[in-house]
Design a protein around this motif. Structure first.
Motif, PDB file in Angstrom:
ATOM      1  N   SER A   1     -12.237 -28.283  22.064  1.00 59.54           N
ATOM      2  CA  SER A   1     -12.093 -26.905  21.612  1.00 59.54           C
ATOM      3  C   SER A   1     -11.873 -25.956  22.778  1.00 59.54           C
ATOM      4  O   SER A   1     -11.121 -24.983  22.673  1.00 59.54           O
ATOM      5  CB  SER A   1     -13.345 -26.486  20.826  1.00 59.54           C
ATOM      6  OG  SER A   1     -13.517 -27.285  19.679  1.00 59.54           O
ATOM      7  N   THR A   2     -12.525 -26.237  23.908  1.00 60.55           N
ATOM      8  CA  THR A   2     -12.340 -25.404  25.094  1.00 60.55           C
ATOM      9  C   THR A   2     -10.912 -25.517  25.610  1.00 60.55           C
ATOM     10  O   THR A   2     -10.292 -24.511  25.990  1.00 60.55           O
ATOM     11  CB  THR A   2     -13.330 -25.820  26.199  1.00 60.55           C
ATOM     12  OG1 THR A   2     -14.657 -25.814  25.678  1.00 60.55           O
ATOM     13  CG2 THR A   2     -13.264 -24.867  27.377  1.00 60.55           C
ATOM     14  N   VAL A   3     -10.369 -26.726  25.616  1.00 61.19           N
ATOM     15  CA  VAL A   3      -8.971 -26.914  25.997  1.00 61.19           C
ATOM     16  C   VAL A   3      -8.061 -26.196  25.007  1.00 61.19           C
ATOM     17  O   VAL A   3      -7.035 -25.613  25.386  1.00 61.19           O
ATOM     18  CB  VAL A   3      -8.624 -28.419  26.056  1.00 61.19           C
ATOM     19  CG1 VAL A   3      -7.130 -28.619  26.344  1.00 61.19           C
ATOM     20  CG2 VAL A   3      -9.454 -29.115  27.128  1.00 61.19           C
ATOM     21  N   GLY A   4      -8.438 -26.203  23.738  1.00 59.42           N
ATOM     22  CA  GLY A   4      -7.656 -25.497  22.725  1.00 59.42           C
ATOM     23  C   GLY A   4      -7.587 -24.010  22.985  1.00 59.42           C
ATOM     24  O   GLY A   4      -6.559 -23.368  22.731  1.00 59.42           O
ATOM     25  N   VAL A   5      -8.670 -23.418  23.493  1.00 64.24           N
ATOM     26  CA  VAL A   5      -8.663 -21.995  23.842  1.00 64.24           C
ATOM     27  C   VAL A   5      -7.660 -21.737  24.964  1.00 64.24           C
ATOM     28  O   VAL A   5      -6.895 -20.762  24.928  1.00 64.24           O
ATOM     29  CB  VAL A   5     -10.077 -21.537  24.262  1.00 64.24           C
ATOM     30  CG1 VAL A   5     -10.033 -20.112  24.823  1.00 64.24           C
ATOM     31  CG2 VAL A   5     -11.027 -21.598  23.080  1.00 64.24           C
TER      32      VAL A   5
ATOM     33  N   ALA B   1      -7.035 -17.722  31.453  1.00 63.62           N
ATOM     34  CA  ALA B   1      -6.752 -19.138  31.208  1.00 63.62           C
ATOM     35  C   ALA B   1      -7.315 -20.007  32.317  1.00 63.62           C
ATOM     36  O   ALA B   1      -7.870 -21.087  32.066  1.00 63.62           O
ATOM     37  CB  ALA B   1      -5.245 -19.360  31.056  1.00 63.62           C
ATOM     38  N   SER B   2      -7.191 -19.529  33.547  1.00 64.45           N
ATOM     39  CA  SER B   2      -7.722 -20.277  34.690  1.00 64.45           C
ATOM     40  C   SER B   2      -9.231 -20.421  34.597  1.00 64.45           C
ATOM     41  O   SER B   2      -9.789 -21.508  34.814  1.00 64.45           O
ATOM     42  CB  SER B   2      -7.332 -19.569  35.992  1.00 64.45           C
ATOM     43  OG  SER B   2      -7.913 -20.212  37.114  1.00 64.45           O
TER      44      SER B   2
ATOM     45  N   ALA C   1     -13.690 -25.678  30.925  1.00 68.04           N
ATOM     46  CA  ALA C   1     -13.363 -26.994  30.381  1.00 68.04           C
ATOM     47  C   ALA C   1     -13.757 -28.090  31.370  1.00 68.04           C
ATOM     48  O   ALA C   1     -14.248 -29.159  30.967  1.00 68.04           O
ATOM     49  CB  ALA C   1     -11.864 -27.075  30.066  1.00 68.04           C
ATOM     50  N   ARG C   2     -13.554 -27.830  32.656  1.00 66.90           N
ATOM     51  CA  ARG C   2     -13.914 -28.811  33.689  1.00 66.90           C
ATOM     52  C   ARG C   2     -15.408 -29.108  33.660  1.00 66.90           C
ATOM     53  O   ARG C   2     -15.829 -30.273  33.736  1.00 66.90           O
ATOM     54  CB  ARG C   2     -13.501 -28.279  35.063  1.00 66.90           C
ATOM     55  CG  ARG C   2     -13.982 -29.110  36.238  1.00 66.90           C
ATOM     56  CD  ARG C   2     -13.525 -28.509  37.567  1.00 66.90           C
ATOM     57  NE  ARG C   2     -13.998 -27.143  37.740  1.00 66.90           N
ATOM     58  CZ  ARG C   2     -15.223 -26.828  38.158  1.00 66.90           C
ATOM     59  NH1 ARG C   2     -16.102 -27.782  38.417  1.00 66.90           N
ATOM     60  NH2 ARG C   2     -15.574 -25.561  38.324  1.00 66.90           N
TER      61      ARG C   2
END
Length: 269
Positions: A161-165, A253-254, A260-261
């Motif tokens: 979900s975090t990658v989806g954001v 985004a960064s 996400a990491r």
């Protein structure tokens, strides 16, 4: 035909990978993809799925992992000659989708899941089966919801979900000024797809028995890791040499990628 790697499916609004995207990957990802050119080579139990016509499991354009042939087919797509000798694209028909749905187990009307809810007959994202504090793995085994396996699955879901954001932020800002994210949006979609695979593997913690009577653990294809590392190498090559730690900030985004990491490291643990 438009040389795109993905498109939006009109009925569902979902992003679908094209044959070009699969060919550039070079191997079957094992997810019953609509435009798989590898005949669903890495899909377990894919034989005989084309009940009302040929499915990707029965129609193969190239062998999964055949670098030479996949490269040749990619060039034909880019040249506009890939479908010259084909009558139609290899897509699942609505009839085959219906047949597959009819084979799925049904539950009592209104009990949730595929049986629908109290206000709709469509598949709903609740089943009521976990209301007593236990939930079911893909193996059929039921465990307490505080089991470490559900913690792991939940963390992988959180990561996805975090990658989806991040993907949503990139799509929202694409085309603004000189911003060009290149292949990153498609790569993030692929990462989310692979995280779905990871969750599926976690949900099958037991050994699977082969016809020979021997057992082996279902393994995640290591080629996915190799592809991810190649993406990292290509991005790193375009940046100055990294000589120190960096603060987890930058653009939105960064910063989300940094988040996400950290979620990924928790999922790994």
């Amino acid at each position: 035909l438009e040389k795109r790697k993905s498109y939006t499916d009109p009925p569902t609004g979902f992003t679908v990978f094209t044959e070009l995207a699969h060919l550039k990957r070079g191997v079957c990802c094992g997810n019953m993809c609509r435009h798989c050119p590898y005949g669903w080579a890495n899909v377990r139990g894919a034989e005989g799925t084309g009940v009302n016509g040929p499915s990707p499991a029965q129609v193969r354009a190239v062998r999964s992992g055949d670098v030479v042939q996949t490269g040749r087919l990619v060039r034909r797509i880019m040249d506009g000659t890939y479908y010259d000798d084909e009558d139609s694209l290899d897509v699942e028909t609505s009839e085959s989708n219906s047949s597959r749905e009819q084979q799925l187990p049904t539950a009592a009307k209104g009990s949730g899941g595929r049986a629908g809810g109290t206000l709709t007959s469509k598949n709903v994202p609740y089943t009521r089966s976990g209301d007593m504090g236990v939930s079911q793995l893909f193996t059929g085994e039921r465990r307490s919801k505080d089991d470490i396996l559900f913690e792991a699955m939940g963390t992988v879901d959180e990561l996805c979900s975090t990658v989806g954001v991040v993907y949503a932020l990139i799509i929202e800002t694409s085309g603004e000024g000189d911003v060009n994210f290149g292949e990153l949006p498609l790569q993030l979609l692929d990462v989310m797809s692979r995280l779905f695979d990871v969750g599926s593997h976690i949900a099958r913690p037991t050994l699977s028995t082969l016809p020979s009577g021997k057992s082996k653990k279902e393994r995640f294809n290591a080629q996915h890791v190799d592809i991810l590392e190649q993406w990292i190498d290509n991005m790193t090559e375009q940046l100055p040499e990294l000589t120190s730690f960096i603060l987890p900030t930058g653009g939105v985004a960064s910063a989300q990628l940094h988040l996400a990491r950290t979620v990924c490291r928790r999922a790994e643990r």
